[in-house]
Design a protein around this motif. Structure first.
Motif, short mmCIF file in Angstrom:
data_model
loop_
_atom_site.label_atom_id
_atom_site.label_comp_id
_atom_site.label_asym_id
_atom_site.label_seq_id
_atom_site.Cartn_x
_atom_site.Cartn_y
_atom_site.Cartn_z
N LYS A 104 0.82 -1.22 0.00
CA LYS A 104 0.00 0.00 0.00
C LYS A 104 0.85 1.26 0.00
O LYS A 104 1.93 1.29 0.59
CB LYS A 104 -0.89 0.02 1.24
CG LYS A 104 -1.94 -1.07 1.21
CD LYS A 104 -3.04 -0.82 2.23
CE LYS A 104 -4.01 -1.97 2.23
NZ LYS A 104 -5.39 -1.60 2.03
N LEU A 105 0.31 2.26 -0.63
CA LEU A 105 0.87 3.60 -0.50
C LEU A 105 0.30 4.19 0.77
O LEU A 105 -0.88 4.00 1.09
CB LEU A 105 0.45 4.47 -1.69
CG LEU A 105 1.36 4.36 -2.91
CD1 LEU A 105 0.62 4.73 -4.17
CD2 LEU A 105 2.60 5.24 -2.71
N ALA A 106 1.15 4.87 1.54
CA ALA A 106 0.68 5.48 2.78
C ALA A 106 1.21 6.90 2.87
O ALA A 106 2.30 7.22 2.38
CB ALA A 106 1.14 4.67 3.98
N ALA A 107 0.40 7.73 3.49
CA ALA A 107 0.73 9.15 3.62
C ALA A 107 0.63 9.56 5.08
O ALA A 107 -0.13 8.95 5.84
CB ALA A 107 -0.25 9.98 2.78
N PRO A 108 1.37 10.57 5.51
CA PRO A 108 1.19 11.08 6.86
C PRO A 108 -0.26 11.49 7.04
O PRO A 108 -0.89 12.01 6.11
CB PRO A 108 2.11 12.31 6.91
CG PRO A 108 3.12 12.07 5.83
CD PRO A 108 2.42 11.29 4.76
N ARG A 109 -0.80 11.23 8.26
CA ARG A 109 -2.23 11.48 8.49
C ARG A 109 -2.63 12.93 8.19
O ARG A 109 -3.74 13.21 7.80
CB ARG A 109 -2.60 11.12 9.93
CG ARG A 109 -3.03 9.66 10.07
CD ARG A 109 -3.75 9.43 11.38
NE ARG A 109 -2.84 9.53 12.51
CZ ARG A 109 -2.15 8.49 12.99
NH1 ARG A 109 -2.29 7.31 12.46
NH2 ARG A 109 -1.33 8.66 14.01
N ASP A 120 2.53 13.56 -7.28
CA ASP A 120 3.32 14.12 -8.39
C ASP A 120 4.48 14.95 -7.85
O ASP A 120 4.30 15.83 -7.01
CB ASP A 120 2.42 15.00 -9.27
CG ASP A 120 2.51 14.55 -10.73
OD1 ASP A 120 3.60 14.07 -11.13
OD2 ASP A 120 1.49 14.64 -11.43
N GLY A 121 5.68 14.59 -8.34
CA GLY A 121 6.88 15.34 -7.96
C GLY A 121 7.37 15.06 -6.55
O GLY A 121 8.34 15.68 -6.09
N LYS A 122 6.73 14.10 -5.84
CA LYS A 122 7.11 13.82 -4.46
C LYS A 122 8.05 12.61 -4.39
O LYS A 122 8.15 11.84 -5.34
CB LYS A 122 5.86 13.56 -3.61
CG LYS A 122 4.88 14.73 -3.56
CD LYS A 122 5.46 15.81 -2.68
CE LYS A 122 4.62 17.06 -2.52
NZ LYS A 122 3.36 17.17 -3.16
N ARG A 123 8.67 12.45 -3.23
CA ARG A 123 9.52 11.27 -3.00
C ARG A 123 8.70 10.20 -2.29
O ARG A 123 7.94 10.49 -1.37
CB ARG A 123 10.74 11.65 -2.15
CG ARG A 123 11.77 12.47 -2.92
CD ARG A 123 12.72 13.20 -1.98
NE ARG A 123 13.60 12.32 -1.22
CZ ARG A 123 14.78 11.87 -1.65
NH1 ARG A 123 15.21 12.22 -2.85
NH2 ARG A 123 15.53 11.10 -0.88
N SER A 142 4.28 11.18 -11.93
CA SER A 142 5.73 11.09 -11.93
C SER A 142 6.24 11.49 -10.54
O SER A 142 6.02 12.61 -10.07
CB SER A 142 6.28 11.96 -13.06
OG SER A 142 7.27 12.80 -12.61
N ALA A 143 6.84 10.50 -9.86
CA ALA A 143 7.35 10.73 -8.50
C ALA A 143 8.75 10.14 -8.42
O ALA A 143 9.14 9.34 -9.28
CB ALA A 143 6.43 10.06 -7.49
N PHE A 163 6.23 10.11 1.60
CA PHE A 163 5.29 9.02 1.36
C PHE A 163 6.03 7.68 1.39
O PHE A 163 7.23 7.63 1.11
CB PHE A 163 4.59 9.18 0.01
CG PHE A 163 3.75 10.42 -0.07
CD1 PHE A 163 2.46 10.44 0.45
CD2 PHE A 163 4.26 11.58 -0.66
CE1 PHE A 163 1.68 11.58 0.38
CE2 PHE A 163 3.49 12.73 -0.73
CZ PHE A 163 2.20 12.75 -0.21
N VAL A 164 5.29 6.62 1.72
CA VAL A 164 5.89 5.29 1.67
C VAL A 164 4.97 4.34 0.91
O VAL A 164 3.77 4.59 0.78
CB VAL A 164 6.17 4.70 3.08
CG1 VAL A 164 7.01 5.65 3.92
CG2 VAL A 164 4.89 4.35 3.81
#
Ligand code: PRT
Ligand code: ZN
Length: 243
Positions: A104-109, A120-123, A142-143, A163-164
């Motif tokens: 899964k892709l996960a993002a800070p809450r 886009d453009g993120k790591r 594109s990341a 992001f992870v």
């Protein structure tokens, strides 16, 4: 290395989340596994079969090369490997009903994630760069993919990537790190895989026998034996609520 011996080789994870359940599956299939001192190989007493205990990441290579005729490995590891290959050199024989998880892709809450375009453009940190790359390019995102071999969930806190993309089963690890799952890249479970390298007739017979036995184990897992006392008049209503 083993290709010419008369024995069949099954690669399973040496130690980790799949190792115990892989052994149990083979035991349930009737293989008597010798508990020897050797921690790389164990002989099966009642069939000309050897078990090879290896890192899970090596299993797709061993099976593809025919060093091991069979392997038990997570779909996540297998598909990450396959994306680096011109064409598959193994067949997936069966999903095995264990080792379930999802990449899964996960993002800070508090990141305010609003769909793949937010990436886009993120790591993004991951141990699965090829699967992630396929997911992103399918969506025109594109990341920058940052490959990490472990502790991916720490990447945001360490300032490596916001992001992870990591394996999740209960979700507790993400939660403990202030992350929330936002997209599913791949659903995974343990798979039985078989080399496409041709086998000698004797080995091919043994391979068929092994697959039938594993099939039998999987079939019984799907059925339940229920005993109950009930009036005959209730039979119809009881069968209606059973799957
Ligand atoms: O040493 P080796 O390379 O063989 O082992 P490994 O450390 O690479 O693998 P291992 O034992 O961790 O996992 C083996 C396989 O188990 C994976 O390839 C998956 O197919 C499967 N599997 C199932 C999992 C999980 N569930 C899982 N939860 N693999 C890893 N995790 C990790 C995840 O990476 C994260 O760190 O568990 C954590 C998340 O768990 P939850 O429950 O907090 O969500
Ligand atoms: Zn591994």
């Amino acid at each position: 290395m083993f290709a010419d011996s008369g024995r069949l080789h099954i690669a399973i994870q040496k130690s980790g989340r799949l190792s115990q359940l892989s052994r149990e599956l083979l035991k349930d299939a009737g293989l008597r596994i010798q508990n020897g001192k050797n921690d790389l190989v164990a002989r099966v007493e009642n069939f000309p079969i050897d078990l090879m205990f290896v890192r899970d990441d090596d299993i797709p290579t061993f099976v593809s090369d025919g060093v091991c005729e069979f392997g038990v490995v997570g779909r996540n590891v297998l598909e990450e490997f396959a994306l680096g290959e011109a064409e598959p050199r193994y067949d997936v024989i069966a999903p095995l009903n264990f080792g379930r998880c999802a990449l899964k892709l996960a993002a800070p809450r508090d990141a305010g994630y609003a769909g793949p375009a937010s990436l886009d453009g993120k790591r993004i940190a991951t141990s699965y760069p090829r699967l992630l790359n396929r997911y992103l390019s399918d969506r025109g995102v594109s990341a920058e993919i940052v490959k990490m071999n472990g502790a991916v969930e720490l990447a945001p806190r360490l300032g490596i990537a916001p992001f992870v993309c990591d394996l999740v089963s209960t979700g507790a690890t993400l939660e403990a790190n202030g992350l929330e799952p936002v997209e599913t890249v791949l659903e995974s479970e343990a798979l039985l895989v078989r080399t496409r390298k041709p086998l000698s007739p004797a080995k091919a017979d043994l391979a068929e026998n092994l697959m039938r036995r594993i099939d039998g184990v999987l079939a019984t897992q799907e059925s339940k034996y229920i005993m109950l006392n009930a009036p005959e008049a209730a039979l119809q209503r009881i069968s209606a609520i059973l799957p």
